[in-house]
Scaffold this motif. Sequence first.
Motif, PDB file in Angstrom:
ATOM      1  N   CYS A 185       0.776  -1.389   0.092  1.00 12.37           N
ATOM      2  CA  CYS A 185       0.166  -0.174  -0.153  1.00 12.37           C
ATOM      3  C   CYS A 185       1.005   1.435   0.063  1.00 12.37           C
ATOM      4  O   CYS A 185       0.561   2.317  -0.558  1.00 12.37           O
ATOM      5  CB  CYS A 185      -0.922   0.080   1.118  1.00 12.37           C
ATOM      6  SG  CYS A 185      -2.049  -1.531   1.051  1.00 12.37           S
ATOM      7  N   ARG A 234       0.934   4.026  -2.937  1.00 12.02           N
ATOM      8  CA  ARG A 234       0.789   5.659  -2.724  1.00 12.02           C
ATOM      9  C   ARG A 234       2.063   6.425  -3.286  1.00 12.02           C
ATOM     10  O   ARG A 234       1.797   7.477  -3.900  1.00 12.02           O
ATOM     11  CB  ARG A 234       0.495   5.623  -1.380  1.00 12.02           C
ATOM     12  CG  ARG A 234       0.409   7.138  -1.010  1.00 12.02           C
ATOM     13  CD  ARG A 234      -0.868   7.726  -1.610  1.00 12.02           C
ATOM     14  NE  ARG A 234      -2.195   7.276  -1.208  1.00 12.02           N
ATOM     15  CZ  ARG A 234      -2.703   7.760   0.038  1.00 12.02           C
ATOM     16  NH1 ARG A 234      -2.385   8.683   0.465  1.00 12.02           N
ATOM     17  NH2 ARG A 234      -3.896   7.375   0.189  1.00 12.02           N
ATOM     18  N   ARG A 237      -3.033   2.656  -8.180  1.00 11.76           N
ATOM     19  CA  ARG A 237      -4.051   2.570  -7.266  1.00 11.76           C
ATOM     20  C   ARG A 237      -4.214   1.000  -6.761  1.00 11.76           C
ATOM     21  O   ARG A 237      -4.250  -0.129  -7.346  1.00 11.76           O
ATOM     22  CB  ARG A 237      -5.303   2.721  -8.013  1.00 11.76           C
ATOM     23  CG  ARG A 237      -5.569   4.055  -8.581  1.00 11.76           C
ATOM     24  CD  ARG A 237      -6.897   4.422  -9.380  1.00 11.76           C
ATOM     25  NE  ARG A 237      -6.824   3.720 -10.615  1.00 11.76           N
ATOM     26  CZ  ARG A 237      -6.142   4.217 -11.540  1.00 11.76           C
ATOM     27  NH1 ARG A 237      -5.646   5.003 -11.697  1.00 11.76           N
ATOM     28  NH2 ARG A 237      -6.206   3.381 -12.966  1.00 11.76           N
ATOM     29  N   VAL A 238      -4.205   1.109  -5.408  1.00 11.60           N
ATOM     30  CA  VAL A 238      -4.138  -0.420  -4.873  1.00 11.60           C
ATOM     31  C   VAL A 238      -5.676  -0.697  -4.050  1.00 11.60           C
ATOM     32  O   VAL A 238      -6.379   0.395  -3.358  1.00 11.60           O
ATOM     33  CB  VAL A 238      -3.286  -0.482  -3.397  1.00 11.60           C
ATOM     34  CG1 VAL A 238      -3.448  -1.630  -2.583  1.00 11.60           C
ATOM     35  CG2 VAL A 238      -1.977  -0.557  -4.032  1.00 11.60           C
ATOM     36  N   ALA A 239      -6.399  -1.804  -4.391  1.00 15.67           N
ATOM     37  CA  ALA A 239      -7.671  -1.864  -3.695  1.00 15.67           C
ATOM     38  C   ALA A 239      -8.038  -2.885  -2.978  1.00 15.67           C
ATOM     39  O   ALA A 239      -7.368  -4.018  -3.275  1.00 15.67           O
ATOM     40  CB  ALA A 239      -8.643  -1.856  -5.135  1.00 15.67           C
ATOM     41  N   LEU A 240      -8.234  -2.727  -1.957  1.00 17.58           N
ATOM     42  CA  LEU A 240      -8.630  -3.749  -0.671  1.00 17.58           C
ATOM     43  C   LEU A 240     -10.229  -4.293  -1.169  1.00 17.58           C
ATOM     44  O   LEU A 240     -11.187  -3.458  -0.866  1.00 17.58           O
ATOM     45  CB  LEU A 240      -8.423  -3.321   0.486  1.00 17.58           C
ATOM     46  CG  LEU A 240      -6.881  -2.707   0.909  1.00 17.58           C
ATOM     47  CD1 LEU A 240      -6.976  -2.375   2.404  1.00 17.58           C
ATOM     48  CD2 LEU A 240      -6.056  -3.645   0.499  1.00 17.58           C
ATOM     49  N   SER A 274      -2.133   0.713   6.167  1.00 21.80           N
ATOM     50  CA  SER A 274      -2.055  -0.099   4.937  1.00 21.80           C
ATOM     51  C   SER A 274      -3.551   0.315   4.639  1.00 21.80           C
ATOM     52  O   SER A 274      -3.716   0.627   3.084  1.00 21.80           O
ATOM     53  CB  SER A 274      -2.030  -1.547   5.216  1.00 21.80           C
ATOM     54  OG  SER A 274      -0.767  -2.079   5.452  1.00 21.80           O
ATOM     55  N   ALA A 319      -4.429   2.553   1.003  1.00 27.41           N
ATOM     56  CA  ALA A 319      -5.216   2.078   0.058  1.00 27.41           C
ATOM     57  C   ALA A 319      -5.968   3.182  -0.831  1.00 27.41           C
ATOM     58  O   ALA A 319      -6.670   3.927  -0.343  1.00 27.41           O
ATOM     59  CB  ALA A 319      -5.967   0.836   0.159  1.00 27.41           C
ATOM     60  N   ARG A 339     -11.247   0.738  -0.651  1.00 29.53           N
ATOM     61  CA  ARG A 339     -11.605  -0.266   0.374  1.00 29.53           C
ATOM     62  C   ARG A 339     -13.091  -0.688   0.225  1.00 29.53           C
ATOM     63  O   ARG A 339     -13.982   0.060   0.253  1.00 29.53           O
ATOM     64  CB  ARG A 339     -11.020   0.243   1.794  1.00 29.53           C
ATOM     65  CG  ARG A 339      -9.774   0.591   1.979  1.00 29.53           C
ATOM     66  CD  ARG A 339      -9.478   1.181   3.471  1.00 29.53           C
ATOM     67  NE  ARG A 339     -10.477   2.332   3.752  1.00 29.53           N
ATOM     68  CZ  ARG A 339     -10.014   3.718   3.591  1.00 29.53           C
ATOM     69  NH1 ARG A 339      -8.888   3.799   3.143  1.00 29.53           N
ATOM     70  NH2 ARG A 339     -10.776   4.588   4.013  1.00 29.53           N
TER      71      ARG A 339
END
Length: 407
Positions: free
Chosen positions: A132, A136, A141-144, A164, A168, A171
Amino acid sequence: MTSADGTPVRVGVFGLLGSGNLGNDGSLEAVLGYLRAEHPDAVVDALCGGPEVVATRYRIPATRLHWYRGEYRTASRAGAIAGKGLGKLVDVFRTAAWVRRHDVVIVPGMGVLEATLPLRPWGFPYSLFLLCASGRLLGTRVALVSVGAAPIGNRPTRTLVRWSARLAAYRSYRDAPSRDAMRAMGVDTARDKVYPDLAFALPTPSESPKAGLVCVGVMAFHGGNDDRARAEEIHRRYLDGTIRFVRTLVEDGRPVRLLTGDACDAPVVAAILDAVDSPLVTAAETASLADLMKETAAADTVVATRYHNLICALKAGTPTLAVSYAAKSDALMHRMGLGTYCHPAREVDADRLLEQFRELEKRSAELRRTLAERNQEAVRQLQDQFTDLTTALFPAADHAHALREAP
């Protein structure tokens, strides 16, 4: 699907995938199904625990999550300790280099924001934080997505999990208690949504129930992260209660099929088979969540501990009793209309479990109708989730789709 400059969008999937946990792999399968249906041109690869399994089973390139191959073995010798320490440093650069190659990274389901089972902060929580933070810093782009969360007592683990989640770009949670837990840990969840577990997006098996068959899903359960001092006591009580329950079913002439959800559960199956020496007790060999769903669909009734054993049974529409080890199991059972059929895994009482089991069977027809309705609603909600995911993560593709749909 292409990015603004005309190149295919690069999507990474991340987690303890291909490592023997069928629930984790089922979440990956659901996300890959979404990507292949909605974004067929996306280039997909994985950073995961079992790259060989993921590459073979799901036909995507995969890279090992940790540089140090002995990451999940206990380090007692100086060389192993040094290897682990060096691995933590190397993984900073390995993770960042992998993230840099992607436009989007998806963490598909799993209990990545919880510590309901024994967990060290420098294990997966550290890996998730590196992911994460890299996203950033590097603009990926990080998706949970439909992840699980729970209150965490250990301060270092809680800090890594909190940051974390904060870092993200997207979420969503698989139940309301997960969102509540993150809010309590200081994460702004005002825009975060709750959807069903991703496994509910998988195909439903069409097996017919076999008269009298009971599936019993077992687990190498030793309590949670805060129960380490009582781990063996908790495990012995869980195992003894489960053995008594299975033995009583056999004495009643009921066939019992033992299920697992992780490779580490095999010793529990062996202990039950040894203690209840009967041809009526058999053990299923399952390699995927689809295999588990077929087993549960073929049962009259299911009694299970592992979270994704419960999901498989509920998804299959089979009346189910949860031997619950965490709030996520209780929340799932309430969502599916079976909230009264939960039994504590830490204090298995075979007599009370049998009483609940017999009450469940009396209401079998009614509960099957309830599950059919709740499953339809879960599928609709996950369709909404995938629409939201496209809007949040693939704005260029969403814009192009809108133009194609315009009159």
